[in-house]
Design an enzyme around this catalytic site. Structure first.
Site, PDB file in Angstrom:
ATOM      1  N   ASN A   9       0.874  -1.172   0.000  1.00 39.85           N
ATOM      2  CA  ASN A   9       0.000   0.000   0.000  1.00 39.85           C
ATOM      3  C   ASN A   9       0.909   1.219   0.000  1.00 39.85           C
ATOM      4  O   ASN A   9       1.471   1.578   1.027  1.00 39.85           O
ATOM      5  CB  ASN A   9      -0.886  -0.034   1.261  1.00 39.85           C
ATOM      6  CG  ASN A   9      -1.718   1.221   1.423  1.00 39.85           C
ATOM      7  OD1 ASN A   9      -1.863   2.014   0.498  1.00 39.85           O
ATOM      8  ND2 ASN A   9      -2.286   1.396   2.610  1.00 39.85           N
ATOM      9  N   TRP A  10       1.064   1.807  -1.184  1.00 36.05           N
ATOM     10  CA  TRP A  10       2.028   2.906  -1.313  1.00 36.05           C
ATOM     11  C   TRP A  10       1.570   4.177  -0.609  1.00 36.05           C
ATOM     12  O   TRP A  10       2.374   5.060  -0.337  1.00 36.05           O
ATOM     13  CB  TRP A  10       2.283   3.205  -2.804  1.00 36.05           C
ATOM     14  CG  TRP A  10       3.072   2.166  -3.521  1.00 36.05           C
ATOM     15  CD1 TRP A  10       3.550   0.985  -3.006  1.00 36.05           C
ATOM     16  CD2 TRP A  10       3.488   2.189  -4.892  1.00 36.05           C
ATOM     17  NE1 TRP A  10       4.229   0.288  -3.977  1.00 36.05           N
ATOM     18  CE2 TRP A  10       4.202   1.005  -5.148  1.00 36.05           C
ATOM     19  CE3 TRP A  10       3.311   3.098  -5.945  1.00 36.05           C
ATOM     20  CZ2 TRP A  10       4.750   0.707  -6.394  1.00 36.05           C
ATOM     21  CZ3 TRP A  10       3.840   2.809  -7.193  1.00 36.05           C
ATOM     22  CH2 TRP A  10       4.568   1.620  -7.409  1.00 36.05           C
ATOM     23  N   LYS A  11       0.281   4.305  -0.387  1.00 36.33           N
ATOM     24  CA  LYS A  11      -0.292   5.527   0.208  1.00 36.33           C
ATOM     25  C   LYS A  11       0.074   6.754  -0.651  1.00 36.33           C
ATOM     26  O   LYS A  11       0.278   6.612  -1.852  1.00 36.33           O
ATOM     27  CB  LYS A  11       0.159   5.697   1.663  1.00 36.33           C
ATOM     28  CG  LYS A  11      -0.053   4.438   2.493  1.00 36.33           C
ATOM     29  CD  LYS A  11       0.127   4.669   3.967  1.00 36.33           C
ATOM     30  CE  LYS A  11       0.007   3.346   4.691  1.00 36.33           C
ATOM     31  NZ  LYS A  11       0.077   3.502   6.144  1.00 36.33           N
ATOM     32  N   HIS A  96      -9.493   1.240   4.983  1.00 39.56           N
ATOM     33  CA  HIS A  96      -8.226   1.502   5.683  1.00 39.56           C
ATOM     34  C   HIS A  96      -8.485   2.509   6.811  1.00 39.56           C
ATOM     35  O   HIS A  96      -9.251   3.461   6.633  1.00 39.56           O
ATOM     36  CB  HIS A  96      -7.177   2.032   4.703  1.00 39.56           C
ATOM     37  CG  HIS A  96      -5.797   1.996   5.273  1.00 39.56           C
ATOM     38  ND1 HIS A  96      -5.361   2.923   6.193  1.00 39.56           N
ATOM     39  CD2 HIS A  96      -4.768   1.131   5.095  1.00 39.56           C
ATOM     40  CE1 HIS A  96      -4.120   2.628   6.547  1.00 39.56           C
ATOM     41  NE2 HIS A  96      -3.743   1.542   5.895  1.00 39.56           N
ATOM     42  N   GLU A  98      -6.817   4.900   7.872  1.00 36.35           N
ATOM     43  CA  GLU A  98      -6.511   6.299   7.541  1.00 36.35           C
ATOM     44  C   GLU A  98      -7.691   6.943   6.805  1.00 36.35           C
ATOM     45  O   GLU A  98      -7.969   8.129   6.980  1.00 36.35           O
ATOM     46  CB  GLU A  98      -5.214   6.370   6.713  1.00 36.35           C
ATOM     47  CG  GLU A  98      -4.005   6.068   7.586  1.00 36.35           C
ATOM     48  CD  GLU A  98      -2.789   5.539   6.855  1.00 36.35           C
ATOM     49  OE1 GLU A  98      -2.745   5.578   5.614  1.00 36.35           O
ATOM     50  OE2 GLU A  98      -1.861   5.062   7.549  1.00 36.35           O
ATOM     51  N   GLU A 168      -5.615  -4.784  10.702  1.00 37.12           N
ATOM     52  CA  GLU A 168      -4.556  -3.801  10.908  1.00 37.12           C
ATOM     53  C   GLU A 168      -4.822  -3.036  12.201  1.00 37.12           C
ATOM     54  O   GLU A 168      -5.574  -2.057  12.196  1.00 37.12           O
ATOM     55  CB  GLU A 168      -4.528  -2.811   9.744  1.00 37.12           C
ATOM     56  CG  GLU A 168      -4.283  -3.455   8.401  1.00 37.12           C
ATOM     57  CD  GLU A 168      -3.618  -2.484   7.443  1.00 37.12           C
ATOM     58  OE1 GLU A 168      -2.514  -2.796   7.001  1.00 37.12           O
ATOM     59  OE2 GLU A 168      -4.183  -1.418   7.174  1.00 37.12           O
ATOM     60  N   GLY A 174       2.455   2.092  10.813  1.00 30.98           N
ATOM     61  CA  GLY A 174       3.443   3.158  10.635  1.00 30.98           C
ATOM     62  C   GLY A 174       4.148   3.557  11.927  1.00 30.98           C
ATOM     63  O   GLY A 174       4.841   4.564  11.970  1.00 30.98           O
ATOM     64  N   SER A 214       3.352  -2.336  10.482  1.00 32.57           N
ATOM     65  CA  SER A 214       4.806  -2.408  10.692  1.00 32.57           C
ATOM     66  C   SER A 214       5.372  -3.796  10.406  1.00 32.57           C
ATOM     67  O   SER A 214       6.291  -4.257  11.079  1.00 32.57           O
ATOM     68  CB  SER A 214       5.177  -1.940  12.105  1.00 32.57           C
ATOM     69  OG  SER A 214       4.756  -0.602  12.301  1.00 32.57           O
ATOM     70  N   GLY A 235       2.702  -1.228   4.362  1.00 35.42           N
ATOM     71  CA  GLY A 235       2.807   0.192   4.039  1.00 35.42           C
ATOM     72  C   GLY A 235       4.258   0.566   3.768  1.00 35.42           C
ATOM     73  O   GLY A 235       4.787   0.352   2.676  1.00 35.42           O
ATOM     74  N   GLY A 236       4.920   1.088   4.803  1.00 38.95           N
ATOM     75  CA  GLY A 236       6.287   1.609   4.660  1.00 38.95           C
ATOM     76  C   GLY A 236       7.248   0.664   3.951  1.00 38.95           C
ATOM     77  O   GLY A 236       8.022   1.093   3.086  1.00 38.95           O
TER      78      GLY A 236
HETATM   79  C1  PEP Z   1      -0.867   0.092   6.238  1.00 37.86           C
HETATM   80  O1  PEP Z   1      -1.085   1.285   6.361  1.00 37.86           O
HETATM   81  O2  PEP Z   1      -1.645  -0.616   5.591  1.00 37.86           O
HETATM   82  C2  PEP Z   1       0.318  -0.452   6.888  1.00 37.86           C
HETATM   83  C3  PEP Z   1       0.319  -1.710   7.220  1.00 37.86           C
HETATM   84  O3  PEP Z   1       1.364   0.423   7.113  1.00 37.86           O
HETATM   85  P1  PEP Z   1       2.803   0.080   7.756  1.00 37.86           P
HETATM   86  O4  PEP Z   1       3.248  -1.222   7.156  1.00 37.86           O
HETATM   87  O5  PEP Z   1       3.655   1.227   7.363  1.00 37.86           O
HETATM   88  O6  PEP Z   1       2.581  -0.032   9.231  1.00 37.86           O
END
Ligand code: PEP
Length: 253
Positions: A9-11, A96, A98, A168, A174, A214, A235-236
């Protein structure tokens, strides 16, 4: 057997040129060393059509990070499920945290988005998860159940075939703070049990349920070793090919 999936998930990261370069790198890496799971790259809307040209979508699937809750019309700035599908995308992330938190996406809005995504032939990665406060009050199960009840448990068993769930915990997104593999496994087992109550054990056994928060190459093997964890939403660590591949390779361990 249910599908193992690692989805990035590049966001709101990377301009178009950087996004195309990363997609190209991931595509080449996956062709050179075939993954043992389905790999999905979910990009900002603006990247989709160009990334679709770069990816061999039999090797790396493409997804969007959102779609509108309206089919079409005068909704300035919105992007419909039909538009997403027309780029060649196969998946869309919905629910999500966010989007729920920063853009006020309620269960009702998400229910509409889910219907439109399915009507347009998209598979959905549907996210759920509790805040730190809710976990500390031991309310995580009721919160996650309410999120599923409110937006996806109205689907038919046939429609359900196009649903992937992603647990999640908001406190792990994050933050560098990963749920322990036991915490994640416990929640995913619970989610599978409520899917079984709703759709029957056979359907629950075929439902892919991912962990997100994470997740990285160093903790993915431990997380993915759990019986109910079918992969990750990343994500990251999806923003660099080597990091993302490190997680995908956890399925080879
Ligand atoms: C996400 O936002 O879907 C996610 C899992 O982010 P991260 O891996 O950066 O915690």
């Amino acid at each position: 057997m249910r599908k193992k999936i690692v989805a990035g998930n590049w966001k709101m990261n990377m301009n178009l040129q950087d996004g195309i370069a990363l997609a190209n790198e991931i595509n080449e890496a996956m062709k050179a060393d075939r993954p043992n799971c389905e790999v999905v790259v979910c990009t900002p809307f603006i990247h989709l059509a160009k990334v679709a040209d770069v990816l061999d979508r039999n090797v790396v699937a493409l997804g969007a990070e959102n779609c509108a809750d309206k089919a079409k019309g005068a909704y300035t700035g919105e992007v419909s499920a039909e538009m997403v599908k027309s780029t060649g995308a196969q998946y869309v992330i919905l629910g999500h945290s966010e989007r729920r938190e920063y853009y006020g996406e309620t269960a009702e809005i998400l229910k509409e988005k889910v219907q439109l995504a399915l009507a347009n032939g998209l598979k959905i990665i549907f996210c759920c998860g509790e805040t730190l406060e809710e976990r500390e009050a031991n309310r995580q199960n009721e919160v996650v159940k309410a999120e599923l009840d409110g937006s996806v448990f109205n689907l038919t068993a046939e429609e359900w075939k196009n649903i992937v769930l992603a647990y999640e915990p908001i406190w792990a997104i994050g933050t560098g703070k990963t749920a322990t593999s036991d915490q994640a496994e416990e929640m995913l087992a619970y989610i599978r049990s409520i899917v079984a109550e709703k759709y029957g054990q056979a359907v629950a056994d075929e439902t892919s349920i991912l962990y997100g928060g994470s997740c990285k190459a160093s903790n993915a093997p431990e997380l993915f070793s759990k019986p109910n964890i079918d992969g990750g939403l990343i994500g990251g660590a999806s923003l660099k090919c080597a990091d993302f591949k490190g997680i995908i390779d956890a399925w080879k361990k």
